[in-house]
Design a protein around this motif. Structure first.
Motif, PDB file in Angstrom:
ATOM      1  N   ARG A  46       0.765  -1.293  -0.456  1.00  0.00           N
ATOM      2  CA  ARG A  46       0.374   0.301  -0.168  1.00  0.00           C
ATOM      3  C   ARG A  46       0.661   1.580  -0.260  1.00  0.00           C
ATOM      4  NH1 ARG A  46      -1.286   1.369   5.692  1.00  0.00           N
ATOM      5  NH2 ARG A  46      -0.186  -0.722   7.086  1.00  0.00           N
ATOM      6  N   PHE A  47       2.458   0.898   0.100  1.00  0.00           N
ATOM      7  CA  PHE A  47       2.721   2.005   0.559  1.00  0.00           C
ATOM      8  C   PHE A  47       3.786   2.569  -1.330  1.00  0.00           C
ATOM      9  CE2 PHE A  47       2.441   0.772   4.909  1.00  0.00           C
ATOM     10  CZ  PHE A  47       2.635   1.673   5.236  1.00  0.00           C
ATOM     11  N   GLY A  48       3.317   1.238  -1.528  1.00  0.00           N
ATOM     12  CA  GLY A  48       4.430   2.085  -3.147  1.00  0.00           C
ATOM     13  C   GLY A  48       4.750   0.490  -3.755  1.00  0.00           C
ATOM     14  N   THR A  49       4.353   0.264  -5.185  1.00  0.00           N
ATOM     15  CA  THR A  49       4.880  -0.853  -5.955  1.00  0.00           C
ATOM     16  C   THR A  49       5.730  -0.994  -6.518  1.00  0.00           C
ATOM     17  OG1 THR A  49       3.667  -1.763  -7.182  1.00  0.00           O
ATOM     18  CG2 THR A  49       3.264  -2.799  -5.120  1.00  0.00           C
ATOM     19  N   PHE A  50       7.038  -2.199  -6.292  1.00  0.00           N
ATOM     20  CA  PHE A  50       8.193  -1.653  -7.933  1.00  0.00           C
ATOM     21  C   PHE A  50       7.631  -1.367  -9.466  1.00  0.00           C
ATOM     22  CE2 PHE A  50      11.350  -3.180  -4.277  1.00  0.00           C
ATOM     23  CZ  PHE A  50      12.057  -1.885  -4.408  1.00  0.00           C
ATOM     24  N   THR A  51       6.559  -2.682  -9.340  1.00  0.00           N
ATOM     25  CA  THR A  51       5.865  -2.674 -10.482  1.00  0.00           C
ATOM     26  C   THR A  51       4.600  -1.953 -11.018  1.00  0.00           C
ATOM     27  OG1 THR A  51       4.220  -4.335  -9.317  1.00  0.00           O
ATOM     28  CG2 THR A  51       5.635  -4.819 -10.829  1.00  0.00           C
ATOM     29  N   ARG A  52       4.457  -0.476 -10.331  1.00  0.00           N
ATOM     30  CA  ARG A  52       3.944   0.707 -10.921  1.00  0.00           C
ATOM     31  C   ARG A  52       2.400   0.422 -10.401  1.00  0.00           C
ATOM     32  NH1 ARG A  52       8.372  -0.560 -13.928  1.00  0.00           N
ATOM     33  NH2 ARG A  52       7.489  -2.376 -14.833  1.00  0.00           N
ATOM     34  N   GLU A  53       1.854  -0.578  -9.915  1.00  0.00           N
ATOM     35  CA  GLU A  53       0.538  -0.169  -9.560  1.00  0.00           C
ATOM     36  C   GLU A  53      -0.385   0.824  -8.680  1.00  0.00           C
ATOM     37  OE1 GLU A  53       2.407  -3.275  -9.166  1.00  0.00           O
ATOM     38  OE2 GLU A  53       1.132  -4.942  -9.073  1.00  0.00           O
ATOM     39  N   ILE A  54       0.955   0.947  -7.777  1.00  0.00           N
ATOM     40  CA  ILE A  54       0.815   1.726  -6.590  1.00  0.00           C
ATOM     41  C   ILE A  54       1.866   2.280  -6.603  1.00  0.00           C
ATOM     42  CG2 ILE A  54       0.386   2.204  -4.298  1.00  0.00           C
ATOM     43  CD1 ILE A  54      -0.936  -0.592  -3.814  1.00  0.00           C
ATOM     44  N   LYS A  55       1.923   3.455  -6.950  1.00  0.00           N
ATOM     45  CA  LYS A  55       2.603   4.606  -6.782  1.00  0.00           C
ATOM     46  C   LYS A  55       3.431   4.876  -5.685  1.00  0.00           C
ATOM     47  CE  LYS A  55       2.454   6.969 -11.799  1.00  0.00           C
ATOM     48  NZ  LYS A  55       1.516   8.367 -12.443  1.00  0.00           N
ATOM     49  N   ARG A  56       4.820   5.512  -5.074  1.00  0.00           N
ATOM     50  CA  ARG A  56       5.190   5.439  -3.813  1.00  0.00           C
ATOM     51  C   ARG A  56       5.276   7.233  -3.747  1.00  0.00           C
ATOM     52  NH1 ARG A  56      10.925   3.883  -2.693  1.00  0.00           N
ATOM     53  NH2 ARG A  56      11.872   6.242  -4.072  1.00  0.00           N
ATOM     54  N   LYS A  57       3.889   7.710  -2.290  1.00  0.00           N
ATOM     55  CA  LYS A  57       4.011   9.037  -2.614  1.00  0.00           C
ATOM     56  C   LYS A  57       4.709   9.992  -1.894  1.00  0.00           C
ATOM     57  CE  LYS A  57      -1.268   7.579  -2.249  1.00  0.00           C
ATOM     58  NZ  LYS A  57      -2.092   8.036  -0.983  1.00  0.00           N
ATOM     59  N   GLY A  58       5.634   9.626  -1.470  1.00  0.00           N
ATOM     60  CA  GLY A  58       6.898  10.070  -1.069  1.00  0.00           C
ATOM     61  C   GLY A  58       8.205   9.497  -1.802  1.00  0.00           C
ATOM     62  N   THR A  59       9.515  10.431  -0.815  1.00  0.00           N
ATOM     63  CA  THR A  59      10.498   9.713  -0.609  1.00  0.00           C
ATOM     64  C   THR A  59      10.849   8.323   0.249  1.00  0.00           C
ATOM     65  OG1 THR A  59      10.995  10.619   1.466  1.00  0.00           O
ATOM     66  CG2 THR A  59      11.093  12.224  -0.651  1.00  0.00           C
ATOM     67  N   GLN A  60      11.710   7.794  -0.176  1.00  0.00           N
ATOM     68  CA  GLN A  60      12.282   6.457  -0.008  1.00  0.00           C
ATOM     69  C   GLN A  60      11.898   6.954   1.610  1.00  0.00           C
ATOM     70  OE1 GLN A  60      16.298   5.970  -1.884  1.00  0.00           O
ATOM     71  NE2 GLN A  60      15.641   3.523  -0.646  1.00  0.00           N
ATOM     72  N   ILE A  61      12.882   7.878   2.303  1.00  0.00           N
ATOM     73  CA  ILE A  61      13.023   7.579   3.575  1.00  0.00           C
ATOM     74  C   ILE A  61      11.132   8.183   3.928  1.00  0.00           C
ATOM     75  CG2 ILE A  61      13.738   9.271   5.406  1.00  0.00           C
ATOM     76  CD1 ILE A  61      15.875   9.900   4.256  1.00  0.00           C
ATOM     77  N   GLU A  62      10.486   9.198   3.846  1.00  0.00           N
ATOM     78  CA  GLU A  62       9.684   9.391   3.999  1.00  0.00           C
ATOM     79  C   GLU A  62       8.342   7.564   4.596  1.00  0.00           C
ATOM     80  OE1 GLU A  62       8.705  14.215   2.736  1.00  0.00           O
ATOM     81  OE2 GLU A  62       8.177  12.691   1.457  1.00  0.00           O
ATOM     82  N   THR A  63       8.853   7.346   3.369  1.00  0.00           N
ATOM     83  CA  THR A  63       7.991   5.846   3.356  1.00  0.00           C
ATOM     84  C   THR A  63       8.368   4.711   4.090  1.00  0.00           C
ATOM     85  OG1 THR A  63       8.064   6.100   0.818  1.00  0.00           O
ATOM     86  CG2 THR A  63       7.465   4.251   1.996  1.00  0.00           C
ATOM     87  N   ALA A  64       9.865   4.936   4.265  1.00  0.00           N
ATOM     88  CA  ALA A  64      10.203   4.068   4.756  1.00  0.00           C
ATOM     89  C   ALA A  64       9.627   4.417   6.660  1.00  0.00           C
ATOM     90  CB  ALA A  64      11.683   3.941   5.108  1.00  0.00           C
ATOM     91  N   ARG A  65       9.496   5.975   6.798  1.00  0.00           N
ATOM     92  CA  ARG A  65       8.508   6.525   8.061  1.00  0.00           C
ATOM     93  C   ARG A  65       6.848   5.886   8.298  1.00  0.00           C
ATOM     94  NH1 ARG A  65       9.929  11.664   6.939  1.00  0.00           N
ATOM     95  NH2 ARG A  65      11.983  11.437   7.908  1.00  0.00           N
TER      96      ARG A  65
END
Length: 285
Positions: A46-65
């Motif tokens: 739900r935070f993003g997928t490599f296969t692009r179905e769900i885009k990561r909404k923030g930066t790497q660090i924001e997503t990890a947080r």
């Protein structure tokens, strides 16, 4: 407070659904005596997928947080570890593909966040459109199949189907044959499966980032003893050996504390006090 002692014997929730605990948990146990758990039914897609179905909404660090906070809320623990990866051109060597991993520790009790990082060119990040099973198998062999998995995208953009975690030749051949028959251009898009449980090379980089996290936790501020005292800025300007003019090479690092704001400059962090004339824009224009 002794550096990182406050973490010993704690329980950490590792925010993963792709078995990243295999890379992270043993290091936490060995270095800090932390016991790790993995939240049940924790959906990191739900935070993003490599296969692009769900885009990561923030930066790497924001997503990890976000992952770490979600793991704390789900488990009721006060300590969580989350990682996030990205793939693309190496920042210093653009023609080489690279894998950047961050491993973030979030401690709700101490109001502490520390981030480990690793960048590696040791990655099989790649993709190709193939028009036969033979082409697909050649690509698969090149990326380390079947230990490293594949993703196939079948059909046209308006009606595509994604197959993940492909890790045997019969399965791959069936998908390619079906996909070629379905596609208008008679081709199938193949790419490396970059999820950690299908990509041992990526797990190695996550291990490196976890070790970097440990290193930072063991570096405490000279003023307040708060962990995570590390580089916050880098300054170029290493002087040329011949003309003594500043070059683009690193002259100093600024280390800083997130707790008290103390800063400390470290000159010549790479052990060199001058630059080679061949690295000088004036001497070697």
């Amino acid at each position: 407070m002794m550096t990182a002692d406050f973490l010993k014997e704690r329980v950490a929730a590792i925010a993963t659904m792709h078995r990243k605990e295999r890379a992270i948990a043993p290091i936490l146990a060995e270095k800090l005596a932390i016991r790790s758990i993995v939240p049940q039914n924790f959906n990191t897609d739900r935070f993003g997928t490599f296969t692009r179905e769900i885009k990561r909404k923030g930066t790497q660090i924001e997503t990890a947080r976000l992952k770490a906070i979600a793991a704390i809320e789900l488990t009721g623990e006060t300590l969580a570890i989350a990682s996030e990866g990205s793939f693309g051109p190496h920042p210093a060597i653009p023609f080489l593909p690279s894998n950047r991993e961050v491993v973030l520790l979030h401690d709700r009790t101490m109001d502490l966040e520390v981030i480990g990082e690793a960048i590696s060119t040791k990655t099989n990040y790649s993709h190709r459109r193939v028009s036969s099973v033979e082409e697909a198998l050649a690509f698969a062999e090149n990326i380390g199949f079947p230990e490293h998995g594949l993703v196939a995208i079948v059909g046209d953009r308006e009606n595509e189907e994604i197959f993940k975690g492909i890790n045997n030749s019969e399965q791959l051949a069936d998908i390619i044959e079906t996909g070629i028959a379905r596609s208008a251009d008679k081709k199938v898009h193949l790419e490396t499966d970059m999820r950690a449980h299908f990509n041992p090379l990526r797990l190695q980089v996550i291990e490196q980032a976890t070790l970097d996290l440990i290193r930072k936790l063991e570096c405490s501020c000279p003023e307040c003893d708060w962990p995570g005292f590390d580089v916050i800025e880098r300054k170029a300007g290493l002087p040329c050996e011949w003309c003594h003019l500043p070059t683009s090479l690193m002259l100093a690092e600024i280390h800083g504390c997130k707790k008290c704001g103390f800063k400390q400059e470290v000159l010549f962090p790479q052990g060199r006090k001058t630059a080679n004339p061949g690295e000088c824009h004036y001497c070697n224009p």
